[in-house]
Write an enzyme that holds these catalytic residues in place. Structure first.
Site, PDB file in Angstrom:
ATOM      1  N   HIS A 286       0.840  -1.204   0.000  1.00  0.00           N
ATOM      2  CA  HIS A 286       0.000   0.000   0.000  1.00  0.00           C
ATOM      3  C   HIS A 286       0.874   1.252   0.000  1.00  0.00           C
ATOM      4  CE1 HIS A 286      -3.945  -2.011   1.243  1.00  0.00           C
ATOM      5  NE2 HIS A 286      -3.057  -2.988   1.156  1.00  0.00           N
TER       6      HIS A 286
ATOM      7  N   ASP B 154      -6.313   5.139   2.825  1.00  0.00           N
ATOM      8  CA  ASP B 154      -6.383   3.725   2.495  1.00  0.00           C
ATOM      9  C   ASP B 154      -7.725   3.125   2.904  1.00  0.00           C
ATOM     10  OD1 ASP B 154      -3.739   1.743   2.006  1.00  0.00           O
ATOM     11  OD2 ASP B 154      -5.585   0.756   2.687  1.00  0.00           O
TER      12      ASP B 154
ATOM     13  N   GLN C 267      12.621  -4.574  -7.490  1.00  0.00           N
ATOM     14  CA  GLN C 267      11.754  -5.305  -8.422  1.00  0.00           C
ATOM     15  C   GLN C 267      11.507  -4.610  -9.760  1.00  0.00           C
ATOM     16  OE1 GLN C 267       8.636  -7.867  -7.055  1.00  0.00           O
ATOM     17  NE2 GLN C 267       7.094  -6.790  -8.235  1.00  0.00           N
TER      18      GLN C 267
HETATM   19  N1  UDP Z   1       8.582  -5.340  -3.865  1.00  0.00           N
HETATM   20  C1  UDP Z   1       9.895  -5.010  -4.131  1.00  0.00           C
HETATM   21  N2  UDP Z   1      10.867  -5.895  -3.771  1.00  0.00           N
HETATM   22  C2  UDP Z   1      10.605  -7.066  -3.147  1.00  0.00           C
HETATM   23  C3  UDP Z   1       9.266  -7.392  -2.892  1.00  0.00           C
HETATM   24  C4  UDP Z   1       8.276  -6.514  -3.255  1.00  0.00           C
HETATM   25  O1  UDP Z   1      10.169  -3.943  -4.690  1.00  0.00           O
HETATM   26  O2  UDP Z   1      11.531  -7.816  -2.850  1.00  0.00           O
HETATM   27  C5  UDP Z   1       7.515  -4.380  -4.207  1.00  0.00           C
HETATM   28  C6  UDP Z   1       6.840  -4.692  -5.524  1.00  0.00           C
HETATM   29  O3  UDP Z   1       7.513  -4.061  -6.587  1.00  0.00           O
HETATM   30  C7  UDP Z   1       5.446  -4.140  -5.300  1.00  0.00           C
HETATM   31  C8  UDP Z   1       5.210  -4.301  -3.803  1.00  0.00           C
HETATM   32  O4  UDP Z   1       6.495  -4.466  -3.229  1.00  0.00           O
HETATM   33  O5  UDP Z   1       5.410  -2.774  -5.622  1.00  0.00           O
HETATM   34  C9  UDP Z   1       4.389  -5.537  -3.461  1.00  0.00           C
HETATM   35  O6  UDP Z   1       3.061  -5.279  -3.727  1.00  0.00           O
HETATM   36  P1  UDP Z   1       2.064  -6.397  -4.246  1.00  0.00           P
HETATM   37  O7  UDP Z   1       0.726  -5.756  -4.387  1.00  0.00           O
HETATM   38  O8  UDP Z   1       2.590  -7.039  -5.463  1.00  0.00           O
HETATM   39  O9  UDP Z   1       2.083  -7.502  -3.132  1.00  0.00           O
HETATM   40  P2  UDP Z   1       1.910  -7.473  -1.527  1.00  0.00           P
HETATM   41  O10 UDP Z   1       3.227  -7.236  -0.972  1.00  0.00           O
HETATM   42  O11 UDP Z   1       0.917  -6.378  -1.215  1.00  0.00           O
HETATM   43  O12 UDP Z   1       1.381  -8.837  -1.233  1.00  0.00           O
END
Ligand code: UDP
Length: 476
Positions: A16, A118, A347
């Site tokens: 978020h 949020d 990522q």
């Molecule tokens: N992310 C990242 N590196 C990591 C893991 C996650 O940059 O090692 C970022 C990813 O690019 C995304 C967010 O964290 O922007 C994860 O959001 P997502 O909605 O995919 O999954 P959640 O973590 O909410 O389950």
């Protein structure tokens, strides 16, 4: 036009925080004073983004609230990824509820024109109303998932089903989409009332009372569902994404969320040595942690697939911090072929690299959209939340992914996926005629995403419309 000042108040979870920071930067780049509201231990995640935006001459700031102390929550637990077990989630959200007074003090002091809060802060609609300003909701999901979930709640097509494998269609949506009972959240199935489900019900109610919803998506990606959301479910919505595309420089793409466990240089040197579309990137979001047994199956499946990979490994919190998941000699055999990142990965920088040809994802909406914006086909491995809907968007509607076969809504186990399923899905996302066709479809979506956020594109114009409307509030 008035000088707009907007408060952005993200839930304390990286899935978020990351898109809301991007959103605040985007508003700032369009002349809005954007203020992020957060807590002390989460503030560093925003500092660089805010600084960079100010360096570019935009107006951004951070305001910090004290995180409430509550019984049962460990000291210094201010983020969902620090919660020791899923059972403590309700305690965590109960703590965030206690931020209400502090937020209202800030609203009183700074008198912003709008509060973007949020979905997990249902009380924010009433707080904004006290100061006669609109509250916009951000729930972090895509339009397909929001529509599917909305219709499921209205019609409960699964209500007479008993067995986990019993299947049903999501009712009243523009595509035929099949799910099975075990892919639903346990609280969805039982309708049991808990603190958590009460909070979700309140969130839905407050969304209906709010001024509208900001969606991280773009019209051309899910046009049927953008229309369905507005016209059938009657929500006011602005789709202004993909938000990740507001990060233009390598540095911005590499430094989202937490401190990465690998340097940009090391990561890029490795990727630069690979040919285009030859590497699979594997990551299960910001909270996905797997037990050793599941990691072991992935390792063997990956090796058997004979594909190159970058794998972000995070172990379950209850596991010993050992490498007991690793097959004998695995890391040595994988030198040059596989890169393991233990911790946080950059990522978006990785996905944007031309060497990446596939993304094994848990289908969190940010990851899904980041994959789409980078033009990368996906292996879908949903775990929980609305991820099973996102999987269907990827595989059935957009046809840019292959399902690994996850059938179970789980937090913290990985769904017991076998090595053969990993091997087959990973190979098929990189190799073969169908892989090529999928890749072409992805290229098309990547171009559409880029156009949507450029001047004159659908997301650009939707944000324009929203800013105009907020500027003339309350007469609008
Ligand atoms: N992310 C990242 N590196 C990591 C893991 C996650 O940059 O090692 C970022 C990813 O690019 C995304 C967010 O964290 O922007 C994860 O959001 P997502 O909605 O995919 O999954 P959640 O973590 O909410 O389950």
């Amino acid at each position: 036009m008035v000088d707009l000042h907007v408060f952005f108040f993200p839930a304390m979870a990286h899935g978020h925080m990351i898109p809301i920071l991007d959103m605040a930067k985007l508003f700032a780049s369009r002349g809005v004073h954007s203020t992020i509201i957060t807590t002390p231990l989460n503030a560093p995640c925003y500092a660089k983004g805010v600084q960079k935006s100010n360096d570019l001459g935009f107006q951004m700031s951070i305001k910090i609230l004290e995180f409430p102390k509550v019984d049962g929550l460990p000291e210094d637990c201010e983020n969902a990824d620090q919660i020791p077990s899923p059972a403590m989630l309700p305690v965590f959200f109960a703590a965030t509820r206690m931020l209400k007074d502090q937020i209202e003090q800030l609203l009183e002091e700074f008198r912003p024109n709008c509060l973007v809060a949020d979905i997990l802060f249902p009380w924010a609609t009433d707080s904004a109303a006290k100061f006669n300003i609109p509250r916009l909701v951000f729930h972090g999901s895509g339009l397909f998932a929001s529509c599917a979930e909305g219709q499921m709640r209205l019609h409960r097509p699964f209500k007479n089903l008993i067995n986990d494998s019993d299947e049903f269609f999501v009712p009243n949506i523009p595509h035929k989409v099949k799910l099975c009972l075990s892919q639903l959240a346990p609280h969805h199935r039982t309708e049991e009332k808990t603190e958590f489900t009460k909070m979700l019900a309140e969130a839905r109610e407050s969304e209906l009372k709010s001024y509208g919803v900001i969606v991280n998506s773009f019209y051309e990606l899910e046009p049927d569902y953008a229309d369905h959301y507005r016209n059938v479910l009657n929500r006011r919505a602005w789709h202004i994404g993909p938000l990740s595309l507001c990060n233009r420089s390598l540095e911005e793409k590499a430094q989202r969320g937490k401190q990465a466990a690998i340097t940009e240089d090391e990561c890029l040197t490795w990727l630069n040595s690979k040919s285009p579309n030859s590497v699979v990137y594997i990551c299960f979001g910001s909270v996905g942690k797997f037990p050793s047994k599941q990691l072991h199956e992935i390792a063997i499946g990956l090796e058997a697939s004979e594909q190159q990979f970058i794998w972000v490994v995070r172990k379950g919190t209850n596991d010993k911090e050992t490498e007991d998941w690793m097959p004998e000699g695995f890391e040595e055999r994988m030198i040059g072929k596989g890169l393991i990142i233990r911790g946080w990965a950059p990522q978006v920088m990785i996905l944007d690299h031309e060497a990446i040809g596939g993304f094994v994802t848990h289908c969190g909406w940010n990851s899904t959209l980041e994959g789409i914006a980078a033009g990368v086909p996906m292996v879908t491995w949903p775990l929980f939340a609305e991820q099973f809907y996102n999987e269907k968007l990827i595989t059935d509607v957009l046809q840019i992914g292959v399902a690994v076969g996850a059938k179970e809504w789980v937090i913290g186990t990985g769904g017991n996926i076998k090595r053969v399923a990993v091997e087959t899905a990973v190979r098929s996302i990189i190799v073969g005629e169908e892989a090529e066709e999928r890749r072409n479809r992805c290229e098309g979506l990547k171009e559409m995403a880029k156009k949507a956020v450029e001047e004159g594109g659908s997301s650009y114009l939707d944000l324009d419309a929203l800013i105009q409307e907020l500027s003339s509030y309350p007469s609008s």
